[in-house]
Motif scaffolding. Structure first.
Motif, short mmCIF file in Angstrom:
data_model
loop_
_atom_site.label_atom_id
_atom_site.label_comp_id
_atom_site.label_asym_id
_atom_site.label_seq_id
_atom_site.Cartn_x
_atom_site.Cartn_y
_atom_site.Cartn_z
N PRO A 66 -3.78 -8.07 -7.54
CA PRO A 66 -3.04 -7.87 -8.64
C PRO A 66 -2.29 -8.80 -9.20
CG PRO A 66 -2.75 -6.29 -7.22
CD PRO A 66 -3.46 -7.34 -6.43
N PRO A 115 4.19 0.53 -20.87
CA PRO A 115 5.23 1.15 -20.17
C PRO A 115 4.57 1.36 -18.75
CG PRO A 115 5.44 2.01 -22.17
CD PRO A 115 4.37 0.78 -22.22
N GLU A 116 3.26 1.87 -18.83
CA GLU A 116 2.38 2.35 -17.79
C GLU A 116 2.14 1.14 -16.86
OE1 GLU A 116 2.41 5.41 -20.72
OE2 GLU A 116 1.24 3.16 -20.83
N MET A 152 5.18 0.25 -14.75
CA MET A 152 5.35 0.91 -13.66
C MET A 152 4.54 0.53 -12.68
SD MET A 152 7.46 3.53 -13.52
CE MET A 152 8.65 2.07 -14.01
N GLN A 153 3.09 0.38 -13.05
CA GLN A 153 2.20 0.24 -11.84
C GLN A 153 2.58 -1.28 -11.19
OE1 GLN A 153 -1.59 0.19 -14.06
NE2 GLN A 153 -2.19 1.64 -12.38
N MET A 154 3.12 -2.16 -11.94
CA MET A 154 3.47 -3.49 -11.32
C MET A 154 5.01 -3.45 -10.90
SD MET A 154 0.87 -5.15 -11.69
CE MET A 154 1.11 -6.65 -10.77
N GLY A 155 5.56 -2.50 -11.02
CA GLY A 155 6.81 -2.21 -10.31
C GLY A 155 8.15 -2.90 -11.03
N THR A 196 11.37 -3.34 -13.16
CA THR A 196 12.57 -2.63 -13.72
C THR A 196 13.42 -3.42 -14.61
OG1 THR A 196 13.65 -3.03 -11.67
CG2 THR A 196 12.69 -1.02 -11.80
N VAL A 235 11.08 2.04 -22.13
CA VAL A 235 11.38 3.10 -21.11
C VAL A 235 12.89 2.89 -20.93
CG1 VAL A 235 11.22 3.78 -18.56
CG2 VAL A 235 9.25 2.55 -20.00
N TYR A 282 15.27 3.42 -18.73
CA TYR A 282 15.44 3.63 -17.09
C TYR A 282 16.46 2.50 -16.80
CZ TYR A 282 15.08 3.83 -12.11
OH TYR A 282 15.48 4.21 -10.66
N ASP A 333 6.28 7.25 -9.13
CA ASP A 333 5.54 6.08 -9.73
C ASP A 333 5.82 5.05 -9.44
OD1 ASP A 333 6.70 6.89 -13.16
OD2 ASP A 333 7.70 6.74 -11.14
N LEU A 334 6.98 4.56 -9.05
CA LEU A 334 7.44 3.20 -8.84
C LEU A 334 7.60 3.04 -7.49
CD1 LEU A 334 8.74 0.57 -10.13
CD2 LEU A 334 10.96 1.51 -9.79
N LEU A 335 7.04 1.88 -6.77
CA LEU A 335 7.07 1.46 -5.62
C LEU A 335 8.16 0.41 -5.57
CD1 LEU A 335 5.56 0.99 -2.56
CD2 LEU A 335 5.36 -1.25 -3.49
N VAL A 379 10.25 7.18 -11.78
CA VAL A 379 11.12 6.76 -12.86
C VAL A 379 10.60 7.28 -14.21
CG1 VAL A 379 11.37 4.84 -14.34
CG2 VAL A 379 11.52 4.64 -11.85
N MET A 380 9.42 7.54 -14.66
CA MET A 380 8.93 7.86 -16.09
C MET A 380 8.75 9.23 -15.87
SD MET A 380 7.10 4.49 -17.44
CE MET A 380 6.04 5.58 -18.80
N HIS A 429 16.19 11.41 -11.09
CA HIS A 429 15.42 10.19 -10.43
C HIS A 429 15.65 10.14 -9.02
CE1 HIS A 429 14.73 8.23 -14.36
NE2 HIS A 429 15.94 8.52 -14.52
N ILE A 464 -2.12 -1.62 -1.95
CA ILE A 464 -2.43 -2.14 -3.52
C ILE A 464 -3.40 -1.22 -4.28
CG2 ILE A 464 -3.87 -3.89 -4.51
CD1 ILE A 464 -2.55 -6.02 -2.86
N PRO A 478 -0.10 -1.34 -7.23
CA PRO A 478 -0.52 -2.64 -7.11
C PRO A 478 0.71 -3.56 -7.04
CG PRO A 478 -1.37 -1.41 -8.97
CD PRO A 478 -0.55 -0.57 -8.51
N SER A 479 2.05 -3.04 -6.91
CA SER A 479 3.01 -4.02 -7.01
C SER A 479 3.58 -4.17 -5.53
CB SER A 479 4.37 -3.16 -7.47
OG SER A 479 4.69 -1.91 -7.03
N ASP A 515 1.65 -5.99 -3.70
CA ASP A 515 1.13 -7.14 -3.49
C ASP A 515 1.82 -8.29 -2.83
OD1 ASP A 515 -0.57 -9.34 -3.46
OD2 ASP A 515 -0.91 -9.37 -5.39
#
Lengths: 201, 417, 181
Positions: B20, B233-234, B237-240, B242, B251, B253, C37-39, C96-97, C104, C123, C127-128, C130
């Protein structure tokens, strides 16, 4: 502070009474002699010095730093360079070059990890003579508060350092003082520490 | 040059495969050029090394190499008592340094179940906002240098000096003040502080207006930042991600308001600053607006600052006041034990995150019942930010890579610890 | 779910211990059905010597003032064992979302490993993870199966050993007249 290093220390306060001014010259009242240098005052305008002294003065007053910002000290280094309060331009050092080939003074500002030691040495080798190194902050002087597997205990283990500036981080004024100490060093004739390096050609 | 409008729908952003965080060139074009940016380069985000593969001017491959300022702070902290560990912590994220101190003290207080007096919480908020201002000012100054506009650097660093003057007034050091203590803060606010802080507030607002004048409608700035490095935004979130990067994508947050907030933010009723663009321009705007919000918060804190003690009263954790040492034997013993051995924290695991200028910043503290922490792990926001550099830079110009890197604002001390 | 081995609540935080082979399933379930949804973080803790002897309070173990010896002195009482094996890999997840403000939540999923055991990578779900996993490999020596790029991230590429382990010395130079580094 004397403006000219070789200016005679016993500047005459008054024109000796037996001296007649050259014809057509303007007679300057004694009180103004020291303050203004006119081209007719030959014995106040001409100074004798050595070429070495001129070079040293030029070197000292135009140190171009190689901004080597590693960590927190880099913030204070940038403050020194680009803040009107600690203006380092008055010392001739405002030209911060990003390439070592065009800079004189490498300011190692921040903690040096083992991984970074090789790039630092490479960059030092790429600088041209005469080159100076300032270890800014506690971490680059001695390793600082980080006595562990990862931090070089002083950047002087890989490059020869001329000036150490303690502090964590040192105030910009402290770094300016370090620069002034380096300037005094240069003007007094101490060569840069790089002459002891075997790799110099 | 008219500013480009951002599309209302987000572009689909796929997580890079197989890794990633690394971009590999898809073609075997023999004219691809692999060059190295860093570890020493003029954009002062620290010592980041980015190995890029270029097709002309376009980035087709990207790898981040970090670790050039790895300091082993986490392992060093394990050797020190909790009190002695506090100076290590601000040196990680050295731009919003007070946030680091606060986070560590908060996690220790959570493990101890120690209650911090109200005045200390308000003072902490004041200085956290000043630290945020400091971080965003440096971000803005160096970010604009990266984009080529050097003038803003001088403006921002001038304001930064005023912020650091406030830190210096309260504890003597410009950066890394070590002002936060477990249980509260080390010293009370000095006598002239409030007056000077109140003079700082309109000064800072004036400065922010000046920054807006410089870059707000500047066509070169807008052309270089609008539509560049769009982050949906999605995908964020996937890439963490904030922090301001997430809020620039819409978002809302923010840990200062999520679940009511922490510390004195619970009483201050903070609304997060959100932008809708998701591009470099939005990330810059979020931080400028956050600076305005910080100044408003500072004013609110000064207006409502409660009186009272500035540090908790628990003598097993906090040093007794010096005048008591002359009269009370018990205080003397407590003082001796605290200074030589340190206070002990009951065994267990806590995680106390705060909102630093970069995002969620938290300490995962594992205590073993002794005076030294067993393990301290800093959840660094910047490590996570750097993972998203490669996906954002697919197919952009090299100059845009610099702009995107400037806009996501990593701090390498935080990445490498 | 029948996979939870243990449930720990400390200071308002919930930690769930699960078996190593169910990690991916659990994380997938939490992401898709529970809305985490957040790691936030992947932390590895080395518990070697956690229940060590209670030593005197001047630092060091009973071996004396060895700066390279890990020190856990001054404890009032020996803590109970944190877990069955040496390493604990904790994953902190956050909603989070998927929730409205005020809901939360954070959750910690923990697996226990021994020295030469490996764990599957997260992953594919988050994916975060990594860089976090690369750092765990670099500094603690945990192998993540399926990670496409498991190499050192913070230490130089040719470094030997895993520095954050408890049996790795702190290093540095000894300082005179000081029992600490």
């Amino acid at each position: 502070m004397a403006l000219r290093p070789d200016a005679p220390h016993d500047l005459p306060h008054t024109v000796p009474p037996t001296r007649t001014p050259p014809s057509g010259a303007v007679v300057i009242p004694p009180a103004q002699v020291r303050r203004s240098l006119r081209s007719t005052d030959l014995d106040q305008v001409v100074m004798t010095t050595s070429l070495e002294k001129i070079f040293k003065m030029a070197t000292a007053n135009s140190m171009w730093p190689f901004g080597f910002g590693l960590a927190c000290c880099a913030m204070e280094m940038i403050a020194m360079i680009s803040s009107a309060r600690y203006d380092v331009a008055r010392f001739g050092s405002e030209v911060v070059r990003a390439t070592p080939r065009q800079s004189d003074l490498m300011i190692v500002s921040g903690r040096v990890a083992h991984k970074m030691a090789e790039p630092i040495r490479q960059l030092y080798e790429q600088m041209l003579e005469p080159k100076y190194v300032m270890a800014m902050g506690a971490c680059s002087s001695t390793g600082g508060m980080f006595s562990n597997y990862s931090i070089l205990q002083g950047v002087d283990k890989i490059v020869p350092v001329d000036v150490y500036v303690p502090g964590c981080p040192p105030r910009p004024e402290a770094v300016v003082e370090g620069l002034m100490v380096l300037q005094e060093r240069i003007k007094s004739g101490i060569p840069s520490s790089s002459i002891n390096q075997e790799t110099q050609s | 040059m008219a500013a480009t409008e951002l599309p209302r729908t987000w572009p689909t952003q796929k997580v890079l495969q197989p890794t990633p965080s690394e971009l590999y060139p898809s073609s075997d074009n023999p004219d691809l050029l692999e060059i190295n940016l860093g570890p020493n380069h003029p954009s002062t985000h620290g010592v980041l090394r980015v190995v890029t593969t270029l097709d002309g001017e376009i980035v087709v491959g990207l790898k981040c190499e970090v670790g050039y300022v790895h300091t082993g702070i986490e392992k060093n902290i394990e050797q020190k008592t909790y009190w002695k560990a506090i100076p290590y912590v601000p040196r990680m994220d050295y731009l919003s340094f007070f946030s680091g101190e606060t986070a560590f003290c908060m996690s220790t207080e959570k493990a101890l179940e120690l209650e911090v007096p109200r005045r200390a919480e308000w003072i902490r908020v004041l200085f956290q906002e000043l630290a945020r201002l400091h971080s965003h000012l440096v971000f803005l100054g160096t970010g604009s240098v990266d984009l080529g506009g050097i003038a803003l650097l001088f403006y921002c660093f001038r304001a930064r000096d005023e912020v650091l003057d406030l830190f210096e007034m309260v504890c003597g050091a410009r950066m890394h003040p070590r002002y936060c203590q477990v249980g509260g803060v080390a010293e009370d606010l000095p006598k002239g502080f409030e007056a000077i802080c109140r003079k700082f507030i309109p000064f800072m607002r004036n400065q922010l207006d000046q920054y807006d004048e410089l870059i707000g409608a500047n066509p070169i700035w807008l052309g270089r930042t609008k539509g560049v490095g769009v982050l949906s935004p999605e995908f964020a979130m996937q890439m963490g991600l904030t922090g301001p990067n997430l809020r620039a994508s819409g978002v809302p947050y923010d840990l200062r308001s999520a679940n009511g907030g922490y510390g004195a933010y619970r009483e201050l009723d903070y609304t997060p600053v959100v932008e809708q663009g998701g591009d470099v321009h939005a990330r810059f705007r979020v931080r400028i607006e956050e600076m305005r919000a910080s100044v408003d918060l500072i004013e609110k804190v000064l207006d409502g600052m409660p009186g009272g003690p500035i540090i908790a009263d628990d003598r097993k954790v906090v040093l007794p006041p010096r005048h008591e040492l002359h009269t009370s034997m018990e205080s003397l013993i407590h003082h001796f034990k605290l200074v030589t051995e340190g206070f002990t924290v009951p065994a267990g695991e806590v995680y106390a995150p705060i909102e630093s200028a970069r995002g969620e910043f938290g300490f995962h503290l594992i205590a073993d019942g002794g005076p030294k922490p067993w393990r301290v792990r800093l959840r660094s926001p910047s490590l996570v930010l750097l993972q998203s550099l490669a996906p954002l830079c697919e197919g952009v110009y090299l100059a845009d890579l610099i702009a995107i890197l400037a806009s996501i604002d990593p701090v390498l001390g935080d990445v490498d610890r | 779910m029948g996979v939870i081995i243990r449930r720990v609540e400390h200071r308002g935080e919930l930690t769930l211990d699960i078996p190593v082979d169910r990690l991916l399933d659990v994380c997938g379930f939490l992401r898709d059905h529970e809305g985490y949804d957040l790691l936030s973080d992947v932390t590895v803790v080395d518990y070697l010597g956690y229940q060590g002897e209670v030593a005197g309070y001047w630092g060091g173990g009973s071996d004396g003032r060895d700066i390279n010896h890990y020190s856990h002195s001054g404890k009032g009482a020996v803590p109970e064992a944190a877990g069955p094996k040496r390493f604990a890999v904790s994953t902190t997840l956050c909603k989070v979302m998927t929730v409205t403000d005020g809901n939360h939540r954070r959750l910690r999923i923990r697996v226990w490993l021994d020295d030469n055991e490996s764990i599957s990578t997260l992953i594919s779900v988050y994916p975060s993870a990594d860089f976090h996993e690369r750092e765990a490999f670099d500094l603690m020596g945990i192998t993540f199966e399926g990670h496409p790029n498991l190499r050192r991230i913070l230490m130089p590429d040719d470094w030997g050993g895993h520095p954050q382990r408890k049996d790795y010395p702190i290093g540095g130079e000894p300082v005179q007249f000081s029992d600490e580094v």
